[in-house]
Design a protein around this motif. Structure first.
Motif, mmCIF file in Angstrom:
data_model
loop_
_atom_site.group_PDB
_atom_site.id
_atom_site.type_symbol
_atom_site.label_atom_id
_atom_site.label_comp_id
_atom_site.label_asym_id
_atom_site.label_seq_id
_atom_site.Cartn_x
_atom_site.Cartn_y
_atom_site.Cartn_z
ATOM 1 N N GLY A 198 0.819 -1.193 0.000
ATOM 2 C CA GLY A 198 0.000 0.000 0.000
ATOM 3 C C GLY A 198 0.858 1.250 0.000
ATOM 4 O O GLY A 198 2.078 1.195 0.170
ATOM 5 N N GLU A 200 0.446 4.859 2.002
ATOM 6 C CA GLU A 200 -0.371 5.600 2.966
ATOM 7 C C GLU A 200 0.549 6.405 3.879
ATOM 8 O O GLU A 200 1.603 5.924 4.302
ATOM 9 C CB GLU A 200 -1.220 4.636 3.804
ATOM 10 N N ASP A 201 0.149 7.620 4.184
ATOM 11 C CA ASP A 201 0.944 8.496 5.043
ATOM 12 C C ASP A 201 0.619 8.195 6.499
ATOM 13 O O ASP A 201 -0.225 8.847 7.116
ATOM 14 C CB ASP A 201 0.643 9.956 4.699
ATOM 15 N N PHE A 202 1.306 7.229 7.092
ATOM 16 C CA PHE A 202 0.988 6.799 8.451
ATOM 17 C C PHE A 202 1.406 7.803 9.513
ATOM 18 O O PHE A 202 0.788 7.864 10.577
ATOM 19 C CB PHE A 202 1.650 5.440 8.741
ATOM 20 N N ASN A 204 1.626 11.130 9.010
ATOM 21 C CA ASN A 204 1.056 12.440 8.715
ATOM 22 C C ASN A 204 2.108 13.512 8.450
ATOM 23 O O ASN A 204 1.974 14.671 8.880
ATOM 24 C CB ASN A 204 0.133 12.895 9.857
ATOM 25 N N PRO A 208 3.689 9.612 1.472
ATOM 26 C CA PRO A 208 3.134 8.258 1.642
ATOM 27 C C PRO A 208 4.210 7.213 1.919
ATOM 28 O O PRO A 208 5.226 7.165 1.237
ATOM 29 C CB PRO A 208 2.444 7.991 0.293
ATOM 30 N N CYS A 269 -3.992 -5.588 2.000
ATOM 31 C CA CYS A 269 -3.890 -4.444 2.889
ATOM 32 C C CYS A 269 -5.032 -3.483 2.590
ATOM 33 O O CYS A 269 -5.186 -3.036 1.471
ATOM 34 C CB CYS A 269 -2.562 -3.714 2.703
ATOM 35 N N TRP A 271 -6.769 0.110 3.827
ATOM 36 C CA TRP A 271 -6.429 1.288 4.622
ATOM 37 C C TRP A 271 -7.701 2.069 4.946
ATOM 38 O O TRP A 271 -8.605 2.183 4.149
ATOM 39 C CB TRP A 271 -5.462 2.176 3.842
ATOM 40 N N SER A 273 -9.081 5.705 7.358
ATOM 41 C CA SER A 273 -8.694 6.853 8.179
ATOM 42 C C SER A 273 -9.776 7.121 9.214
ATOM 43 O O SER A 273 -10.955 7.101 8.905
ATOM 44 C CB SER A 273 -8.504 8.105 7.312
ATOM 45 N N GLN A 278 -4.445 6.086 10.894
ATOM 46 C CA GLN A 278 -4.596 5.022 9.908
ATOM 47 C C GLN A 278 -4.432 3.666 10.602
ATOM 48 O O GLN A 278 -3.598 3.511 11.478
ATOM 49 C CB GLN A 278 -3.550 5.147 8.790
ATOM 50 N N PHE A 280 -4.608 -0.737 9.536
ATOM 51 C CA PHE A 280 -4.703 -1.623 8.390
ATOM 52 C C PHE A 280 -5.014 -3.038 8.805
ATOM 53 O O PHE A 280 -4.709 -3.485 9.898
ATOM 54 C CB PHE A 280 -3.457 -1.571 7.501
#
Length: 298
Positions: A198, A200-202, A204, A208, A269, A271, A273, A278, A280
């Motif tokens: 995946g 994803e900006d875990f 923040n 990503p 996976c 995701w 929010s 986040q 998963f």
């Protein structure tokens, strides 16, 4: 004569497949309910099969063409719908697998450019995503699509079978890609069978990150090859900005290092929010008895 890892894996397939078939997938039988009367309401969609007419009727090979004797040969490869050239029309990416009997069988990743008339043309080779940077075929598994470096263009991250590196195809603009795996810092781990991935900006930070689900297919392999464990940790690569990544270990929490056998489907996976957090979800193995699912909460 010393047996190769590939040969040993193939030798374990019949026994493991037989055991799975004998046990069955469902532990108990459940009677289906009657279908009931149809609603009679109109449905605003009607599907027909047009792959051949659309120009995407290419074969995708994973294992032997015919017959398919093992579960491993029936799982297929990852695919994605994406507008990789930013022309406003959705294109299609299909990963290539590998052949057990003929490793160099001409299997490549397929990238279909949308012709804007309901048809597509395959341009994986000219676009730079058909092979690895050294021109080799790979056993593709999962993929993720996103802008990893803030360029405004969609990049492609691809996972592969054990013994191979993942691949980051960086979009240079106008739909042209380069293999940026080594320069991005992602060419650091080839020990595990990698499945879903995946972007994803875990944390923040605006960049990503990349999680990768791992886990081997059969436990029997580990007894012969200890460096090919059945259970393995989640791989998590932190985006350092502008196309560079660093692999995380305990910095991301103990759940990252806990070994699992996370296999099964490509969309492994998911995701979501919740108030900028986040989490998963991982779907676990399709062979192992008593496999569990996992939710890692941030």
């Amino acid at each position: 004569m010393k047996q190769t890892r590939r040969a040993f894996l193939l030798s374990t397939l019949p026994a493991a497949a037989s055991a799975c078939f004998a046990q069955g997938v469902v532990p108990h039988k459940i009677a289906a309910l009657p279908r009931g009367k149809r609603s009679g309401l109109p449905y605003g969609a009607h599907f027909v099969e047009v792959a051949g007419k659309a120009g995407i009727g290419y074969p995708v090979l994973y294992g032997s063409p015919i017959p398919k004797n093992y579960i491993l040969e029936s799982i297929g490869c990852g695919c994605a719908f994406l507008d990789y050239d930013n022309d406003g029309w959705i294109d299609i990416l299909v990963l290539g697998g590998n052949s057990f009997s003929k490793p160099d069988a001409g299997i490549t990743n397929l990238l279909f450019l949308n012709n804007r008339d309901g048809t597509f043309r395959e341009e994986g080779g000219v676009r730079g995503v058909a092979y690895s940077d050294d021109g080799q075929e790979q056993a593709g598994m999962g993929l993720a699509v996103g802008d990893t470096g803030g360029s405004g263009h969609l990049d492609i991250f691809k996972t592969n079978f054990a013994g191979d590196l993942p691949v980051l195809y960086r979009n240079l603009g106008k739909g042209i890609f380069e293999d940026a795996t080594r320069e991005s810092g992602l060419a650091v781990d080839n020990r595990y069978v990698c499945w879903g991935a995946g972007l994803e900006d875990f944390d923040n930070d605006g960049w990503p990150d990349i999680p990768v689900a791992t886990g081997h297919i059969y436990p029997e392999l580990e007894s012969r090859y200890p460096d090919s464990p059945y259970k393995s940790p989640l791989l998590l690569y932190r985006n350092l900005g502008h196309g560079r990544f660093g692999e995380l270990y305990d910095e991301a929490g103990t759940a990252i290092l806990e070994p699992h056998s996370i296999v099964g489907v490509r969309q492994i996976c998911t995701w979501a929010s919740m108030k900028t957090l986040q989490w998963f979800f991982f779907l676990n193995g399709f062979i192992t008895i008593g496999s569990k699912h996992y939710i890692l909460f941030n």
